[in-house]
Design a protein around this motif. Structure first.
Motif, PDB file in Angstrom:
ATOM      1  N   ALA A 158       0.787  -1.214  -0.038  1.00  0.00           N
ATOM      2  CA  ALA A 158       0.029  -0.121   0.226  1.00  0.00           C
ATOM      3  C   ALA A 158       0.857   1.148  -0.117  1.00  0.00           C
ATOM      4  O   ALA A 158       1.778   1.279   0.784  1.00  0.00           O
ATOM      5  CB  ALA A 158      -0.757  -0.142   1.154  1.00  0.00           C
ATOM      6  N   SER A 159       0.458   2.303  -0.850  1.00  0.00           N
ATOM      7  CA  SER A 159       1.202   3.674  -0.994  1.00  0.00           C
ATOM      8  C   SER A 159       0.225   4.706  -1.081  1.00  0.00           C
ATOM      9  O   SER A 159      -0.677   4.455  -1.696  1.00  0.00           O
ATOM     10  CB  SER A 159       1.972   3.652  -2.076  1.00  0.00           C
ATOM     11  OG  SER A 159       3.157   2.482  -2.184  1.00  0.00           O
ATOM     12  N   PHE A 160       0.581   5.549  -0.450  1.00  0.00           N
ATOM     13  CA  PHE A 160      -0.175   7.069  -0.250  1.00  0.00           C
ATOM     14  C   PHE A 160       0.711   8.223  -0.306  1.00  0.00           C
ATOM     15  O   PHE A 160       1.660   8.141   0.814  1.00  0.00           O
ATOM     16  CB  PHE A 160      -1.247   7.120   0.865  1.00  0.00           C
ATOM     17  CG  PHE A 160      -2.517   8.221   0.584  1.00  0.00           C
ATOM     18  CD1 PHE A 160      -2.391   8.720  -0.690  1.00  0.00           C
ATOM     19  CD2 PHE A 160      -3.111   8.513   1.545  1.00  0.00           C
ATOM     20  CE1 PHE A 160      -3.528   9.652  -0.778  1.00  0.00           C
ATOM     21  CE2 PHE A 160      -4.106   9.505   1.452  1.00  0.00           C
ATOM     22  CZ  PHE A 160      -4.189   9.988   0.294  1.00  0.00           C
ATOM     23  N   ALA A 161       0.812   9.004  -1.156  1.00  0.00           N
ATOM     24  CA  ALA A 161       1.671   9.984  -1.103  1.00  0.00           C
ATOM     25  C   ALA A 161       1.230  11.442  -1.805  1.00  0.00           C
ATOM     26  O   ALA A 161       0.652  11.068  -2.835  1.00  0.00           O
ATOM     27  CB  ALA A 161       3.099   9.807  -1.652  1.00  0.00           C
ATOM     28  N   PHE A 162       1.339  12.547  -1.432  1.00  0.00           N
ATOM     29  CA  PHE A 162       1.248  13.827  -1.829  1.00  0.00           C
ATOM     30  C   PHE A 162       2.145  14.570  -1.512  1.00  0.00           C
ATOM     31  O   PHE A 162       2.590  14.762  -0.262  1.00  0.00           O
ATOM     32  CB  PHE A 162      -0.115  14.131  -2.077  1.00  0.00           C
ATOM     33  CG  PHE A 162      -0.599  14.411  -0.711  1.00  0.00           C
ATOM     34  CD1 PHE A 162      -0.716  15.398   0.003  1.00  0.00           C
ATOM     35  CD2 PHE A 162      -1.591  13.242  -0.137  1.00  0.00           C
ATOM     36  CE1 PHE A 162      -1.190  15.812   1.365  1.00  0.00           C
ATOM     37  CE2 PHE A 162      -2.136  13.572   1.026  1.00  0.00           C
ATOM     38  CZ  PHE A 162      -1.789  14.761   1.881  1.00  0.00           C
ATOM     39  N   VAL A 185      -0.954  10.884   6.045  1.00  0.00           N
ATOM     40  CA  VAL A 185      -1.348  10.017   5.050  1.00  0.00           C
ATOM     41  C   VAL A 185      -1.201   8.596   5.529  1.00  0.00           C
ATOM     42  O   VAL A 185      -1.481   7.820   5.016  1.00  0.00           O
ATOM     43  CB  VAL A 185      -0.439  10.447   3.799  1.00  0.00           C
ATOM     44  CG1 VAL A 185      -0.763  11.510   3.047  1.00  0.00           C
ATOM     45  CG2 VAL A 185       1.063  10.411   4.110  1.00  0.00           C
ATOM     46  N   GLY A 186      -0.221   8.484   6.529  1.00  0.00           N
ATOM     47  CA  GLY A 186      -0.049   7.093   6.900  1.00  0.00           C
ATOM     48  C   GLY A 186      -1.129   6.124   7.136  1.00  0.00           C
ATOM     49  O   GLY A 186      -1.144   5.025   7.078  1.00  0.00           O
ATOM     50  N   PRO A 187      -2.083   6.710   8.125  1.00  0.00           N
ATOM     51  CA  PRO A 187      -3.368   5.963   8.585  1.00  0.00           C
ATOM     52  C   PRO A 187      -3.909   5.314   7.262  1.00  0.00           C
ATOM     53  O   PRO A 187      -4.403   4.149   7.587  1.00  0.00           O
ATOM     54  CB  PRO A 187      -3.922   6.970   9.188  1.00  0.00           C
ATOM     55  CG  PRO A 187      -3.210   7.933   9.834  1.00  0.00           C
ATOM     56  CD  PRO A 187      -2.150   8.104   8.588  1.00  0.00           C
ATOM     57  N   VAL A 221       8.896   3.934   5.259  1.00  0.00           N
ATOM     58  CA  VAL A 221       8.726   2.884   4.630  1.00  0.00           C
ATOM     59  C   VAL A 221       8.727   1.962   5.698  1.00  0.00           C
ATOM     60  O   VAL A 221       9.446   1.899   6.603  1.00  0.00           O
ATOM     61  CB  VAL A 221       9.925   2.389   3.494  1.00  0.00           C
ATOM     62  CG1 VAL A 221       9.670   1.036   2.929  1.00  0.00           C
ATOM     63  CG2 VAL A 221       9.872   3.423   2.300  1.00  0.00           C
ATOM     64  N   ALA A 222       7.630   0.935   5.815  1.00  0.00           N
ATOM     65  CA  ALA A 222       7.560   0.057   6.764  1.00  0.00           C
ATOM     66  C   ALA A 222       7.170  -1.321   6.217  1.00  0.00           C
ATOM     67  O   ALA A 222       6.461  -1.563   5.079  1.00  0.00           O
ATOM     68  CB  ALA A 222       6.386   0.332   7.733  1.00  0.00           C
ATOM     69  N   SER A 237       4.154   9.379   2.117  1.00  0.00           N
ATOM     70  CA  SER A 237       4.847  10.555   2.173  1.00  0.00           C
ATOM     71  C   SER A 237       4.196  12.013   1.941  1.00  0.00           C
ATOM     72  O   SER A 237       3.030  11.817   1.194  1.00  0.00           O
ATOM     73  CB  SER A 237       5.972  10.478   0.920  1.00  0.00           C
ATOM     74  OG  SER A 237       7.112  11.477   0.801  1.00  0.00           O
ATOM     75  N   ILE A 238       4.610  12.931   2.363  1.00  0.00           N
ATOM     76  CA  ILE A 238       4.537  14.186   2.035  1.00  0.00           C
ATOM     77  C   ILE A 238       5.329  14.943   1.241  1.00  0.00           C
ATOM     78  O   ILE A 238       5.263  16.117   1.176  1.00  0.00           O
ATOM     79  CB  ILE A 238       3.844  15.035   3.241  1.00  0.00           C
ATOM     80  CG1 ILE A 238       4.655  15.242   4.335  1.00  0.00           C
ATOM     81  CG2 ILE A 238       2.464  14.305   3.660  1.00  0.00           C
ATOM     82  CD1 ILE A 238       4.238  15.771   5.633  1.00  0.00           C
ATOM     83  N   ASP A 239       6.683  14.134   0.727  1.00  0.00           N
ATOM     84  CA  ASP A 239       7.568  14.610   0.086  1.00  0.00           C
ATOM     85  C   ASP A 239       7.186  14.846  -1.290  1.00  0.00           C
ATOM     86  O   ASP A 239       7.884  15.434  -2.326  1.00  0.00           O
ATOM     87  CB  ASP A 239       8.796  14.189   0.525  1.00  0.00           C
ATOM     88  CG  ASP A 239       9.214  14.341   1.794  1.00  0.00           C
ATOM     89  OD1 ASP A 239       9.159  15.554   2.132  1.00  0.00           O
ATOM     90  OD2 ASP A 239       9.935  13.407   2.578  1.00  0.00           O
ATOM     91  N   TYR A 240       6.691  13.555  -1.888  1.00  0.00           N
ATOM     92  CA  TYR A 240       6.506  13.495  -3.275  1.00  0.00           C
ATOM     93  C   TYR A 240       5.020  12.943  -3.503  1.00  0.00           C
ATOM     94  O   TYR A 240       4.308  12.598  -2.715  1.00  0.00           O
ATOM     95  CB  TYR A 240       7.493  12.384  -3.664  1.00  0.00           C
ATOM     96  CG  TYR A 240       7.542  10.941  -2.991  1.00  0.00           C
ATOM     97  CD1 TYR A 240       6.789  10.059  -3.032  1.00  0.00           C
ATOM     98  CD2 TYR A 240       8.498  10.821  -1.876  1.00  0.00           C
ATOM     99  CE1 TYR A 240       6.590   8.930  -2.386  1.00  0.00           C
ATOM    100  CE2 TYR A 240       8.426   9.699  -1.099  1.00  0.00           C
ATOM    101  CZ  TYR A 240       7.579   8.850  -1.437  1.00  0.00           C
ATOM    102  OH  TYR A 240       7.476   7.496  -0.661  1.00  0.00           O
ATOM    103  N   GLY A 241       4.902  12.707  -4.668  1.00  0.00           N
ATOM    104  CA  GLY A 241       3.467  12.047  -5.136  1.00  0.00           C
ATOM    105  C   GLY A 241       3.148  12.969  -6.441  1.00  0.00           C
ATOM    106  O   GLY A 241       3.896  13.375  -7.133  1.00  0.00           O
ATOM    107  N   PRO A 242       1.739  12.625  -6.751  1.00  0.00           N
ATOM    108  CA  PRO A 242       0.895  11.873  -6.326  1.00  0.00           C
ATOM    109  C   PRO A 242       0.969  10.127  -6.299  1.00  0.00           C
ATOM    110  O   PRO A 242       1.415   9.767  -7.442  1.00  0.00           O
ATOM    111  CB  PRO A 242      -0.348  12.219  -6.629  1.00  0.00           C
ATOM    112  CG  PRO A 242      -0.100  12.779  -8.151  1.00  0.00           C
ATOM    113  CD  PRO A 242       1.345  13.265  -8.058  1.00  0.00           C
ATOM    114  N   ARG A 243       0.518   9.616  -5.355  1.00  0.00           N
ATOM    115  CA  ARG A 243       0.574   8.059  -5.501  1.00  0.00           C
ATOM    116  C   ARG A 243      -0.684   7.722  -4.282  1.00  0.00           C
ATOM    117  O   ARG A 243      -0.679   7.886  -3.213  1.00  0.00           O
ATOM    118  CB  ARG A 243       1.794   7.702  -4.966  1.00  0.00           C
ATOM    119  CG  ARG A 243       2.091   6.185  -4.688  1.00  0.00           C
ATOM    120  CD  ARG A 243       1.914   5.181  -5.764  1.00  0.00           C
ATOM    121  NE  ARG A 243       2.472   3.817  -5.637  1.00  0.00           N
ATOM    122  CZ  ARG A 243       1.884   2.926  -6.502  1.00  0.00           C
ATOM    123  NH1 ARG A 243       1.639   2.972  -7.775  1.00  0.00           N
ATOM    124  NH2 ARG A 243       2.382   1.608  -6.338  1.00  0.00           N
TER     125      ARG A 243
END
Length: 344
Positions: A158-162, A185-187, A221-222, A237-243
């Motif tokens: 699972a990935s979530f990033a923006f 975004v982690g939850p 990453v976990a 992440s809140i460094d990169y994205g969207p994902r």
């Protein structure tokens, strides 16, 4: 039938950001049997609350306490900084309101226990708002998994990033308000494996990184060990994205959900890959905020269980805290069976 089951459920919203005004408030107003009655922001942002309330004919209260004390409110949606969730959830419950609270309900399991105790004492319904669970593509993913088409579930990815810009003033970058990627975004990425495995992991390991100049975690990453050879790999992440995607790896194939945390109005897209080939499915768009509000309202009226249970919320808080503890010890594994204060 009782008055509770027949009358309109009158809602108040704590927090008047543009996001909440654009997504959650319209969902309440559009849900049959619900009405958006009041909005509150911080006193110095009264004008923002008034602007958010005006299109719905709602009242703008002077502050959070005034809204919670309003006898004309039955249910409260809490959209405040993470550090305020437990306090205002408990205060609203003690005032006799039902509560739908933004994730995370709490940043530790003790906070969830306080909420549970207050809800029980007040005989009121409380639920953590994981709106993505209410999008029909999640139900379809669960149906495909249950059908056995991809076999027994073994791994979830699972990935979530923006990206959030440094210096933007975004509260997600403020440590004193519970900022950072793990509690924003982690939850969502963390919840997906627990949703499909139906349990919390036994052990987690995580590595966090922080953008230069910031003290909150901005990428992670976990890995999550669910026992019996079942595992999850998550990144957010809140460094990169969207994902925004998750993948269910079974013994016979893979199910991929490409836009897992879809916005209202966006179709869901699923891909099934097995030895028989590739199959694509499109799930028609739905307002999952409205679906969430409607499900919560039904739980209030029927006195039944909520779709996101307090057990789910306690697991989420425990796992989030365990990930933070692991990252603080350079990725050493941390059990989630007990309080993760001491990494193994």
């Amino acid at each position: 039938m009782t008055e509770q089951t027949t009358r309109t459920l009158r809602w108040g919203v704590l927090g008047a950001t543009s996001y909440i005004a654009g997504h959650l408030m319209p969902a309440i107003a559009a849900t049959p049997g619900c009405a958006l009655t009041a909005v509150a922001s911080r006193p110095h942002r009264r004008a923002q609350a008034e602007a958010a309330a005006r299109p719905f004919g709602a009242t703008a209260h002077a502050d959070y306490a005034a809204l919670v004390a309003d006898p004309g409110i039955d249910a409260v949606y809490i959209a405040l900084p993470n550090t305020d969730h437990v306090e205002w959830t408990v205060r609203a419950l003690e005032a006799g309101k039902h509560v739908l609270v933004e994730k995370p309900m709490a940043m530790d399991e003790e906070g969830c226990a306080r909420v549970e105790q207050a809800a029980r004492a007040a005989s009121r319904t409380v639920m953590e708002a994981f709106m993505y669970r209410f999008h029909p593509q999640q139900r379809r993913a669960a149906e495909i998994l249950a059908s056995g088409e991809i076999g027994e579930l073994r791994v979830v990815r699972a990935s979530f990033a923006f990206a959030i810009g440094t210096g933007s003033g975004n509260i997600r970058l403020e440590p004193s308000l519970g900022g950072g990627a793990t509690w924003d975004v982690g939850p969502y990425a963390i919840d997906a494996p627990m949703l499909f495995f139906g349990q919390a992991p036994q052990e987690v390991s995580a590595r966090f990184s922080s953008r230069p100049g910031l003290t909150v975690d901005t990428s992670a990453v976990a890995t999550m060990d669910f026992g019996d050879g079942r595992a999850a790999v998550v990144d957010y992440s809140i460094d990169y994205g969207p994902r925004a995607a998750y993948e269910l790896q079974g013994t016979h194939g893979t199910l991929s959900v490409r836009n897992a945390w879809a916005m209202s109005g966006e179709d869901g897209h699923l891909t099934v890959l097995t030895a028989d080939g590739v199959r694509e499915e499109t799930v028609p768009a739905a307002d999952h905020y409205q679906e969430q509000v409607a499900a919560f309202a039904r739980a209030v009226r029927d006195g039944g269980s909520t779709a996101v249970t307090l057990t789910d919320s306690r697991r989420a808080a425990r796992v989030g805290a365990a990930l933070a503890a692991s990252a603080a010890s350079q990725g050493r594994p941390v059990t989630t069976a007990d309080s993760p204060k001491t990494p193994r």
